[in-house]
Design a protein around this motif. Structure first.
Motif, PDB file in Angstrom:
ATOM      1  N   LYS A  57       1.789  -0.917  -8.850  1.00 24.29           N
ATOM      2  CA  LYS A  57       0.623  -0.749  -9.684  1.00 24.29           C
ATOM      3  C   LYS A  57       1.098   0.753 -10.097  1.00 24.29           C
ATOM      4  N   GLN A  58       1.106   1.077 -11.290  1.00 20.73           N
ATOM      5  CA  GLN A  58       1.381   2.563 -11.392  1.00 20.73           C
ATOM      6  C   GLN A  58       0.286   3.174 -11.680  1.00 20.73           C
ATOM      7  N   LYS A  59       0.282   4.522 -11.636  1.00 18.01           N
ATOM      8  CA  LYS A  59      -0.878   5.553 -11.762  1.00 18.01           C
ATOM      9  C   LYS A  59      -1.801   5.231 -13.202  1.00 18.01           C
ATOM     10  N   ASN A  60      -0.904   4.984 -14.206  1.00 22.84           N
ATOM     11  CA  ASN A  60      -1.399   4.532 -15.472  1.00 22.84           C
ATOM     12  C   ASN A  60      -2.210   3.135 -15.602  1.00 22.84           C
ATOM     13  N   GLY A  61      -2.170   2.419 -14.355  1.00 23.53           N
ATOM     14  CA  GLY A  61      -2.903   1.120 -14.568  1.00 23.53           C
ATOM     15  C   GLY A  61      -2.090  -0.118 -14.688  1.00 23.53           C
ATOM     16  N   VAL A  62      -0.690   0.154 -15.257  1.00 19.92           N
ATOM     17  CA  VAL A  62       0.238  -0.896 -15.392  1.00 19.92           C
ATOM     18  C   VAL A  62       1.014  -1.686 -14.287  1.00 19.92           C
ATOM     19  N   CYS A  63       0.544  -2.816 -13.970  1.00 19.69           N
ATOM     20  CA  CYS A  63       1.159  -3.525 -12.944  1.00 19.69           C
ATOM     21  C   CYS A  63       2.469  -4.412 -13.371  1.00 19.69           C
ATOM     22  N   THR A  64       3.492  -4.261 -12.620  1.00 18.26           N
ATOM     23  CA  THR A  64       4.702  -4.870 -12.595  1.00 18.26           C
ATOM     24  C   THR A  64       5.276  -5.513 -11.740  1.00 18.26           C
ATOM     25  N   ASP A  65       5.528  -6.840 -11.873  1.00 19.75           N
ATOM     26  CA  ASP A  65       6.247  -7.666 -10.533  1.00 19.75           C
ATOM     27  C   ASP A  65       7.733  -7.257 -10.847  1.00 19.75           C
ATOM     28  N   TYR A  66       8.321  -7.133  -9.400  1.00 19.09           N
ATOM     29  CA  TYR A  66       9.773  -7.111  -9.368  1.00 19.09           C
ATOM     30  C   TYR A  66      10.393  -8.049  -8.621  1.00 19.09           C
ATOM     31  N   ASN A  67      11.760  -8.167  -8.711  1.00 19.12           N
ATOM     32  CA  ASN A  67      12.604  -9.079  -7.926  1.00 19.12           C
ATOM     33  C   ASN A  67      12.724  -8.318  -6.742  1.00 19.12           C
ATOM     34  N   TRP A  68      13.020  -9.099  -5.539  1.00 18.39           N
ATOM     35  CA  TRP A  68      13.326  -8.467  -4.270  1.00 18.39           C
ATOM     36  C   TRP A  68      14.271  -7.266  -4.381  1.00 18.39           C
ATOM     37  N   SER A  69      15.353  -7.767  -5.110  1.00 18.75           N
ATOM     38  CA  SER A  69      16.554  -6.751  -5.177  1.00 18.75           C
ATOM     39  C   SER A  69      16.138  -5.234  -6.047  1.00 18.75           C
ATOM     40  N   ASP A  70      15.399  -5.360  -6.565  1.00 12.90           N
ATOM     41  CA  ASP A  70      14.694  -4.113  -7.207  1.00 12.90           C
ATOM     42  C   ASP A  70      14.138  -2.928  -6.583  1.00 12.90           C
ATOM     43  N   PHE A  71      13.629  -3.430  -5.218  1.00 14.59           N
ATOM     44  CA  PHE A  71      13.001  -2.458  -4.376  1.00 14.59           C
ATOM     45  C   PHE A  71      13.873  -1.576  -3.770  1.00 14.59           C
ATOM     46  N   ASN A  72      15.348  -1.866  -3.448  1.00  9.05           N
ATOM     47  CA  ASN A  72      16.130  -0.732  -3.003  1.00  9.05           C
ATOM     48  C   ASN A  72      16.463   0.365  -3.828  1.00  9.05           C
ATOM     49  N   ASN A  73      16.104   0.285  -5.217  1.00  8.86           N
ATOM     50  CA  ASN A  73      16.211   1.388  -6.089  1.00  8.86           C
ATOM     51  C   ASN A  73      15.027   2.361  -6.075  1.00  8.86           C
ATOM     52  N   PHE A  74      14.066   2.046  -5.197  1.00  7.54           N
ATOM     53  CA  PHE A  74      12.679   2.766  -5.101  1.00  7.54           C
ATOM     54  C   PHE A  74      12.772   3.721  -3.870  1.00  7.54           C
ATOM     55  N   GLU A  75      11.906   4.609  -3.841  1.00  4.47           N
ATOM     56  CA  GLU A  75      11.744   5.380  -2.690  1.00  4.47           C
ATOM     57  C   GLU A  75      10.184   5.576  -2.431  1.00  4.47           C
ATOM     58  N   VAL A  76       9.986   5.304  -1.201  1.00  5.90           N
ATOM     59  CA  VAL A  76       8.684   5.532  -0.503  1.00  5.90           C
ATOM     60  C   VAL A  76       8.480   6.973  -0.176  1.00  5.90           C
ATOM     61  N   ILE A  77       7.466   7.412  -0.922  1.00  4.33           N
ATOM     62  CA  ILE A  77       7.054   8.516  -0.960  1.00  4.33           C
ATOM     63  C   ILE A  77       5.544   9.126  -0.096  1.00  4.33           C
TER      64      ILE A  77
ATOM     65  N   GLY B 124       0.898  -1.272   0.060  1.00  2.35           N
ATOM     66  CA  GLY B 124      -0.049  -0.001  -0.100  1.00  2.35           C
ATOM     67  C   GLY B 124       0.741   1.218   0.057  1.00  2.35           C
ATOM     68  N   ASP B 125       2.242   1.194   0.251  1.00  2.97           N
ATOM     69  CA  ASP B 125       3.113   2.297   0.144  1.00  2.97           C
ATOM     70  C   ASP B 125       3.095   2.622  -1.288  1.00  2.97           C
ATOM     71  N   ILE B 126       3.136   4.166  -1.553  1.00  6.80           N
ATOM     72  CA  ILE B 126       3.409   4.726  -2.923  1.00  6.80           C
ATOM     73  C   ILE B 126       4.985   4.740  -2.914  1.00  6.80           C
ATOM     74  N   VAL B 127       5.360   4.462  -3.812  1.00  7.18           N
ATOM     75  CA  VAL B 127       6.812   4.508  -4.357  1.00  7.18           C
ATOM     76  C   VAL B 127       7.229   5.171  -5.533  1.00  7.18           C
ATOM     77  N   LYS B 128       8.206   6.008  -5.509  1.00  8.80           N
ATOM     78  CA  LYS B 128       8.620   6.559  -6.848  1.00  8.80           C
ATOM     79  C   LYS B 128       9.664   5.679  -7.555  1.00  8.80           C
ATOM     80  N   THR B 129       9.201   5.181  -8.695  1.00  9.97           N
ATOM     81  CA  THR B 129       9.936   4.227  -9.271  1.00  9.97           C
ATOM     82  C   THR B 129      11.040   4.725 -10.479  1.00  9.97           C
ATOM     83  N   ASN B 130      11.826   4.134 -10.880  1.00  9.12           N
ATOM     84  CA  ASN B 130      12.763   4.563 -12.102  1.00  9.12           C
ATOM     85  C   ASN B 130      12.117   4.272 -13.286  1.00  9.12           C
ATOM     86  N   LEU B 131      11.096   3.424 -13.297  1.00 12.14           N
ATOM     87  CA  LEU B 131      10.671   3.127 -14.622  1.00 12.14           C
ATOM     88  C   LEU B 131       9.717   4.086 -15.144  1.00 12.14           C
ATOM     89  N   TYR B 132       9.964   4.805 -16.079  1.00 10.89           N
ATOM     90  CA  TYR B 132       9.271   5.974 -16.778  1.00 10.89           C
ATOM     91  C   TYR B 132       9.168   7.262 -15.640  1.00 10.89           C
TER      92      TYR B 132
END
Length: 85
Positions: free
Chosen positions: A53-73, A29-37
């Motif tokens: 799930k991005q605001k444009n409705g696209v859902c993307t599954d990530y590997n565990w290690s990918d999340f350390n590139n995101f930022e909780v906002i 339920g956290d909103i994260v800032k992604t590097n994707l687009y």
């Protein structure tokens, strides 16, 4: 998966066991800032990992290690405006 579970006036958010690039714990339920687009999305459970799930409705599954590139906002309960646009 039920992001609408409430306990009194509080929403229950499941800890993912992951942390963002600033060492902040990530919850479902956290909103994260992604590097994707360069967009924001919210974290959801997607066995065996988590997705965004991005605001444009696209859902993307990530590997565990990918999340350390995101930022909780924020999160979807306190900051739903971060998903508009």
């Amino acid at each position: 998966k039920d992001l609408d579970k409430k306990f009194g006036k509080y929403f229950i958010m499941q800890y993912t066991g992951l942390k963002d690039k600033n060492d902040v714990e990530i919850y479902e339920g956290d909103i994260v800032k992604t590097n994707l687009y360069n967009s924001n999305g919210y974290v959801y459970y997607s066995s065996p990992s988590f997705g965004i799930k991005q605001k444009n409705g696209v859902c993307t599954d990530y590997n565990w290690s990918d999340f350390n590139n995101f930022e909780v906002i924020g999160n979807i309960y306190e900051n739903p405006d971060l998903l508009k646009g």
